[in-house]
Scaffold this motif. Structure first.
Motif, PDB file in Angstrom:
ATOM      1  N   GLY A 124       5.189  -0.156  -8.973  1.00  0.00           N
ATOM      2  CA  GLY A 124       4.422  -1.126 -10.219  1.00  0.00           C
ATOM      3  C   GLY A 124       5.205  -2.497  -9.710  1.00  0.00           C
ATOM      4  N   HIS A 125       4.652  -3.167 -11.135  1.00  0.00           N
ATOM      5  CA  HIS A 125       5.004  -4.804 -11.143  1.00  0.00           C
ATOM      6  C   HIS A 125       6.144  -4.695 -11.749  1.00  0.00           C
ATOM      7  N   GLN A 126       7.134  -4.856 -11.144  1.00  0.00           N
ATOM      8  CA  GLN A 126       8.910  -5.410 -11.189  1.00  0.00           C
ATOM      9  C   GLN A 126       9.344  -6.888 -11.093  1.00  0.00           C
ATOM     10  N   ASP A 127      10.032  -7.087 -12.005  1.00  0.00           N
ATOM     11  CA  ASP A 127      10.601  -7.971 -12.349  1.00  0.00           C
ATOM     12  C   ASP A 127      11.810  -8.517 -11.147  1.00  0.00           C
ATOM     13  N   ASN A 143       8.800  -0.064  -2.073  1.00  0.00           N
ATOM     14  CA  ASN A 143       7.813  -0.345  -2.960  1.00  0.00           C
ATOM     15  C   ASN A 143       7.826  -1.798  -3.214  1.00  0.00           C
ATOM     16  N   THR A 144       9.027  -2.580  -2.328  1.00  0.00           N
ATOM     17  CA  THR A 144       9.645  -3.903  -2.618  1.00  0.00           C
ATOM     18  C   THR A 144       8.616  -4.447  -2.765  1.00  0.00           C
ATOM     19  N   GLY A 145       8.192  -5.818  -3.952  1.00  0.00           N
ATOM     20  CA  GLY A 145       7.278  -6.723  -4.050  1.00  0.00           C
ATOM     21  C   GLY A 145       7.683  -8.555  -3.369  1.00  0.00           C
ATOM     22  N   ASP A 205       4.371  -3.741   2.262  1.00  0.00           N
ATOM     23  CA  ASP A 205       3.553  -4.075   2.992  1.00  0.00           C
ATOM     24  C   ASP A 205       3.381  -5.402   3.964  1.00  0.00           C
ATOM     25  N   ILE A 206       2.516  -4.902   4.972  1.00  0.00           N
ATOM     26  CA  ILE A 206       2.828  -5.538   5.618  1.00  0.00           C
ATOM     27  C   ILE A 206       3.255  -7.164   5.498  1.00  0.00           C
ATOM     28  N   VAL A 207       2.510  -7.694   4.756  1.00  0.00           N
ATOM     29  CA  VAL A 207       2.419  -9.358   3.512  1.00  0.00           C
ATOM     30  C   VAL A 207       3.060  -9.444   3.264  1.00  0.00           C
ATOM     31  N   CYS A 208       4.024  -8.555   2.060  1.00  0.00           N
ATOM     32  CA  CYS A 208       5.414  -8.732   1.335  1.00  0.00           C
ATOM     33  C   CYS A 208       6.599  -8.978   2.967  1.00  0.00           C
ATOM     34  N   ILE A 240       1.618   3.508   7.179  1.00  0.00           N
ATOM     35  CA  ILE A 240       2.111   2.533   7.876  1.00  0.00           C
ATOM     36  C   ILE A 240       2.601   1.901   6.756  1.00  0.00           C
ATOM     37  N   VAL A 241       4.963   2.117   6.355  1.00  0.00           N
ATOM     38  CA  VAL A 241       5.345   1.360   6.106  1.00  0.00           C
ATOM     39  C   VAL A 241       6.168   0.076   6.765  1.00  0.00           C
ATOM     40  N   TYR A 242       5.872  -1.454   6.489  1.00  0.00           N
ATOM     41  CA  TYR A 242       6.977  -1.772   6.938  1.00  0.00           C
ATOM     42  C   TYR A 242       8.553  -2.282   6.789  1.00  0.00           C
ATOM     43  N   ARG A 243       9.337  -2.464   6.881  1.00  0.00           N
ATOM     44  CA  ARG A 243      10.456  -2.535   6.688  1.00  0.00           C
ATOM     45  C   ARG A 243      11.303  -4.037   7.351  1.00  0.00           C
TER      46      ARG A 243
END
Length: 264
Positions: A142-145, A162-164, A193-196, A251-254
Motif C-alpha cells: 500500500g501507500h508508504q512514506d 512494490n516500490t512507488g 510497475d512500469i510507470v514507477c 510482469i514486474v519491472y526492475r
C-alpha cells in the motif's frame, strides 16, 4: 483401531495451529518434539520489549530485570523456560506483524530470531539498525512514506518490492556510493510497475545523463526500452544502472544498481 496421521497430514495440522495450542501439544508429546522444529511456526503478532517477548497470547521475560513483570503476568517459570526454548533459535518463523518497543534497548534484547515478516513496526523513522542480514527484502504494501537511510545500509544484496515513485531516492543512493564507495558485487533491485520505474529512470537520466551507455556483458536480459548507465564510482569500479522485467506471475519491472570492477 484409529489409523495414525501421516507426516504430511501432521505437518499441515501443526503448521497452521495457533501458537498456544501448538506449544502445549508439543510439550506433551515426545513424538511431536522430534518433528516440530522442521515445521514453520506461524505467529500473528510478535512484540519485543527490553525484557519481555510476547507472541500472540503467550509471553515470557528475557532477563532478571523483568521479575516485577513476571509477577504481574503470573508467569509459571518452568513454562516460561520451555516457551523461550521452544521459540528462540528457530529458523522458520513466519510473523504477520512485528513490533519493537523502546528502540534504545533493541541491541540489549537477548533474543536471536530469524523471521519472515509481513509488517514491521518500530519506534523510529529509520529502519537501518533493524536490518542485520546480508540479503534483505523489503516488501512495501500500500501507500508508504519515503524510505530514509537506504543509502546507509551496509548490504551487498537488497531488494525493495512494490516500490512507488519517489519512495526511494535512487539518485541519492548513487551519489552516496560515489562519495563513500561500495563493495564490488553489490546489487540492489527496485521492483514496481512500469510507470514507477520509468519515472525513476528519468530522474537518473537528469542527473547522470552524461554516463548513458549501451551495456554489454551483463548476465541477464536488459530492457532496451529503458536507458542504461555506467557511472564511475572510483578508478577501479563503476555503478551500472539498467532495467529488467520478470513474470512472477504478472510482469514486474526492475531497476538494477550494480557495482562492478572496471575492465582493464
Amino acid at each position: 483401531m484409529t489409523a495414525k496421521i501421516s507426516y504430511p497430514g501432521l505437518k499441515c495440522i501443526l503448521e497452521f495451529l495457533e501458537v498456544s495450542p501448538r506449544f502445549h501439544m508439543t510439550c506433551r508429546s515426545s513424538d511431536l518434539q522430534k518433528i516440530d522444529n522442521r515445521i514453520p511456526l506461524r505467529v500473528n503478532n510478535l512484540k519485543i520489549w527490553k525484557n519481555k517477548v510476547s507472541l500472540d497470547d503467550m509471553s515470557y521475560c528475557t532477563d532478571q530485570t523483568g521479575q516485577n513483570e513476571q509477577k504481574r503476568m503470573k508467569v509459571d517459570k518452568s513454562k516460561e523456560k520451555l516457551l523461550r526454548k521452544y521459540f528462540e533459535g528457530r529458523t522458520n518463523i513466519h510473523v504477520n506483524h512485528v513490533v519493537f518497543h523502546e528502540a534504545p534497548f533493541y541491541r540489549r534484547i537477548p533474543v536471536t530470531l530469524q523471521l519472515n515478516v509481513k509488517k514491521l513496526e518500530i519506534p523510529s523513522s529509520s529502519f537501518v539498525d533493524y536490518l542485520d542480514t546480508q540479503n534483505v527484502i523489503l516488501r512495501l504494501i500500500g501507500h508508504q512514506d519515503k524510505l530514509n537511510g537506504v543509502e546507509k545500509l551496509q548490504r551487498e544484496k537488497l531488494h525493495i518490492e512494490n516500490t512507488g515513485f519517489e519512495q526511494v531516492d535512487v539518485v541519492g543512493i548513487i551519489r552516496n556510493w560515489m562519495e563513500n564507495g561500495k563493495k564490488i558485487g553489490t546489487k540492489y533491485l527496485l521492483s514496481g510497475d512500469i510507470v514507477c520505474i520509468y519515472n525513476t529512470f528519468l530522474g537518473i537520466e537528469r542527473e547522470f545523463g552524461d554516463f548513458t551507455k549501451t551495456l554489454e556483458g551483463v548476465n541477464e536480459p536488459i530492457l532496451d526500452s529503458l536507458p542504461q548507465f555506467s557511472i564511475p564510482m572510483s578508478s577501479t569500479a563503476n555503478i551500472l544502472v539498467y532495467g529488467t522485467e520478470k513474470l512472477v506471475p504478472r510482469i514486474v519491472y526492475r531497476l538494477v544498481l550494480r557495482v562492478v570492477a572496471v575492465e582493464e
